[in-house]
Motif scaffolding. Structure first.
Motif, PDB file in Angstrom:
ATOM      1  N   LYS A  25      -0.067   4.141  -2.921  1.00  0.00           N
ATOM      2  CA  LYS A  25       1.143   4.923  -2.676  1.00  0.00           C
ATOM      3  C   LYS A  25       1.133   6.127  -3.601  1.00  0.00           C
ATOM      4  O   LYS A  25       0.791   6.014  -4.764  1.00  0.00           O
ATOM      5  CB  LYS A  25       2.399   4.080  -2.921  1.00  0.00           C
ATOM      6  CG  LYS A  25       2.552   2.933  -1.925  1.00  0.00           C
ATOM      7  CD  LYS A  25       3.812   2.141  -2.186  1.00  0.00           C
ATOM      8  CE  LYS A  25       3.993   1.013  -1.205  1.00  0.00           C
ATOM      9  NZ  LYS A  25       4.368   1.448   0.125  1.00  0.00           N
ATOM     10  N   VAL A  26       1.531   7.268  -3.042  1.00  0.00           N
ATOM     11  CA  VAL A  26       1.572   8.502  -3.813  1.00  0.00           C
ATOM     12  C   VAL A  26       2.852   9.255  -3.459  1.00  0.00           C
ATOM     13  O   VAL A  26       3.283   9.254  -2.302  1.00  0.00           O
ATOM     14  CB  VAL A  26       0.302   9.360  -3.560  1.00  0.00           C
ATOM     15  CG1 VAL A  26       0.188   9.746  -2.104  1.00  0.00           C
ATOM     16  CG2 VAL A  26       0.266  10.573  -4.456  1.00  0.00           C
ATOM     17  N   LYS A  27       3.468   9.858  -4.452  1.00  0.00           N
ATOM     18  CA  LYS A  27       4.672  10.655  -4.212  1.00  0.00           C
ATOM     19  C   LYS A  27       4.287  11.979  -3.573  1.00  0.00           C
ATOM     20  O   LYS A  27       3.346  12.643  -4.009  1.00  0.00           O
ATOM     21  CB  LYS A  27       5.414  10.937  -5.526  1.00  0.00           C
ATOM     22  CG  LYS A  27       6.186   9.766  -6.048  1.00  0.00           C
ATOM     23  CD  LYS A  27       7.514   9.621  -5.353  1.00  0.00           C
ATOM     24  CE  LYS A  27       8.396   8.608  -6.057  1.00  0.00           C
ATOM     25  NZ  LYS A  27       9.573   8.295  -5.247  1.00  0.00           N
ATOM     26  N   HIS A  28       5.026  12.362  -2.527  1.00  0.00           N
ATOM     27  CA  HIS A  28       4.834  13.647  -1.861  1.00  0.00           C
ATOM     28  C   HIS A  28       6.068  14.498  -2.141  1.00  0.00           C
ATOM     29  O   HIS A  28       7.192  14.054  -1.887  1.00  0.00           O
ATOM     30  CB  HIS A  28       4.644  13.454  -0.353  1.00  0.00           C
ATOM     31  CG  HIS A  28       4.402  14.740   0.358  1.00  0.00           C
ATOM     32  ND1 HIS A  28       5.347  15.324   1.163  1.00  0.00           N
ATOM     33  CD2 HIS A  28       3.327  15.565   0.362  1.00  0.00           C
ATOM     34  CE1 HIS A  28       4.857  16.453   1.653  1.00  0.00           C
ATOM     35  NE2 HIS A  28       3.627  16.613   1.173  1.00  0.00           N
TER      36      HIS A  28
ATOM     37  N   THR B 172       9.481  11.648  -1.702  1.00  0.00           N
ATOM     38  CA  THR B 172       9.178  10.515  -0.827  1.00  0.00           C
ATOM     39  C   THR B 172       7.802   9.967  -1.191  1.00  0.00           C
ATOM     40  O   THR B 172       7.016  10.630  -1.856  1.00  0.00           O
ATOM     41  CB  THR B 172       9.169  10.905   0.669  1.00  0.00           C
ATOM     42  OG1 THR B 172       8.242  11.976   0.852  1.00  0.00           O
ATOM     43  CG2 THR B 172      10.548  11.308   1.158  1.00  0.00           C
ATOM     44  N   THR B 173       7.535   8.772  -0.707  1.00  0.00           N
ATOM     45  CA  THR B 173       6.267   8.119  -0.981  1.00  0.00           C
ATOM     46  C   THR B 173       5.463   7.989   0.300  1.00  0.00           C
ATOM     47  O   THR B 173       5.996   7.572   1.328  1.00  0.00           O
ATOM     48  CB  THR B 173       6.504   6.723  -1.592  1.00  0.00           C
ATOM     49  OG1 THR B 173       7.215   6.898  -2.824  1.00  0.00           O
ATOM     50  CG2 THR B 173       5.207   6.002  -1.867  1.00  0.00           C
ATOM     51  N   VAL B 174       4.194   8.353   0.234  1.00  0.00           N
ATOM     52  CA  VAL B 174       3.271   8.185   1.357  1.00  0.00           C
ATOM     53  C   VAL B 174       2.370   6.998   1.026  1.00  0.00           C
ATOM     54  O   VAL B 174       1.871   6.873  -0.095  1.00  0.00           O
ATOM     55  CB  VAL B 174       2.428   9.459   1.580  1.00  0.00           C
ATOM     56  CG1 VAL B 174       1.325   9.211   2.606  1.00  0.00           C
ATOM     57  CG2 VAL B 174       3.315  10.625   1.994  1.00  0.00           C
ATOM     58  N   THR B 175       2.179   6.117   2.017  1.00  0.00           N
ATOM     59  CA  THR B 175       1.331   4.943   1.835  1.00  0.00           C
ATOM     60  C   THR B 175       0.020   5.136   2.581  1.00  0.00           C
ATOM     61  O   THR B 175       0.014   5.599   3.724  1.00  0.00           O
ATOM     62  CB  THR B 175       2.048   3.677   2.364  1.00  0.00           C
ATOM     63  OG1 THR B 175       3.281   3.526   1.669  1.00  0.00           O
ATOM     64  CG2 THR B 175       1.194   2.436   2.148  1.00  0.00           C
ATOM     65  N   GLY B 176      -1.061   4.786   1.926  1.00  0.00           N
ATOM     66  CA  GLY B 176      -2.373   4.822   2.558  1.00  0.00           C
ATOM     67  C   GLY B 176      -3.034   3.461   2.453  1.00  0.00           C
ATOM     68  O   GLY B 176      -2.654   2.634   1.613  1.00  0.00           O
ATOM     69  N   TYR B 177      -4.002   3.235   3.330  1.00  0.00           N
ATOM     70  CA  TYR B 177      -4.711   1.955   3.389  1.00  0.00           C
ATOM     71  C   TYR B 177      -6.210   2.181   3.423  1.00  0.00           C
ATOM     72  O   TYR B 177      -6.672   3.212   3.898  1.00  0.00           O
ATOM     73  CB  TYR B 177      -4.342   1.194   4.670  1.00  0.00           C
ATOM     74  CG  TYR B 177      -2.888   0.858   4.789  1.00  0.00           C
ATOM     75  CD1 TYR B 177      -2.408  -0.366   4.347  1.00  0.00           C
ATOM     76  CD2 TYR B 177      -1.983   1.758   5.336  1.00  0.00           C
ATOM     77  CE1 TYR B 177      -1.062  -0.680   4.455  1.00  0.00           C
ATOM     78  CE2 TYR B 177      -0.638   1.460   5.443  1.00  0.00           C
ATOM     79  CZ  TYR B 177      -0.178   0.237   5.000  1.00  0.00           C
ATOM     80  OH  TYR B 177       1.148  -0.066   5.089  1.00  0.00           O
TER      81      TYR B 177
END
Length: 178
Positions: free
Chosen positions: A18-21, A25-30
């Motif tokens: 997870k990284v703050k944009h 807001t937070t963007v989740t990656g997999y």
């Protein structure tokens, strides 16, 4: 006592970050393609050794193709030259029956740094098919710039587009071998 080998059950495991944009807001990656292997004495994970995690950079997904392409580019992971993210543990530090700290070396984009993650041990069970499984929740935080992921941009107002801190989260189910 003979060492017991464990391998990941990919259908019951997930690895995300997870990284703050824009810091709002937070963007989740997999990573959809990853592997975990471990060895224990019997079924005692407090004496775990040879714990190795790898993730294929090309399998990164944030549910946005344009962003995923950017993450795989030389601005970030440089997937063409650095195909995997790799974590090799060197110490499983038991805090309680359910909690531990896992210390090791994380390699991203050719840079290796020591990292410690928190591990919640969910237990060991035998599934309906007779397989012995162990479950873990893993959480941690890294600074992306420590690993050469230095791309940055700012808005007109001076807001940071992507935070430096990356939260790591994994749900890992291991299957006892042989």
């Amino acid at each position: 006592m003979a060492n017991t080998k464990w391998v990941v059950d990919p259908t019951h495991s997930e690895v995300q970050f997870k990284v703050k944009h824009l810091m709002i807001t937070t963007v989740t990656g997999y990573f959809s393609s990853f592997n975990v292997e471990a060895e224990t004495e019997g079924e005692d994970f407090s004496k775990a050794s040879n714990i190795v995690f790898t993730a294929d950079v090309d399998s990164i997904s944030t549910n946005n193709e344009q962003r995923d392409t950017h993450l795989k580019s030389p601005d970030f992971f440089d997937a063409e030259n650095h195909k995997q993210v790799r974590f090799v543990a060197n110490k499983y530090e038991k805090v309680s029956d359910e909690e531990a700290k896992l210390h090791g070396d994380l390699t991203i984009r050719g840079t290796t740094k020591p990292v410690t993650v928190n591990v919640e041990f969910g237990g060991i069970v035998v599934d309906p098919y007779g397989q012995t499984k162990a479950g873990f929740t893993v959480d941690g935080k890294i600074n992306r710039k420590d690993f050469g992921l230095t791309w940055s941009a700012a808005t007109e107002a001076g807001n940071v587009v992507v935070s430096d801190d990356i939260k790591l989260h994994a749900e890992i189910q291991l299957v006892k071998q042989g």
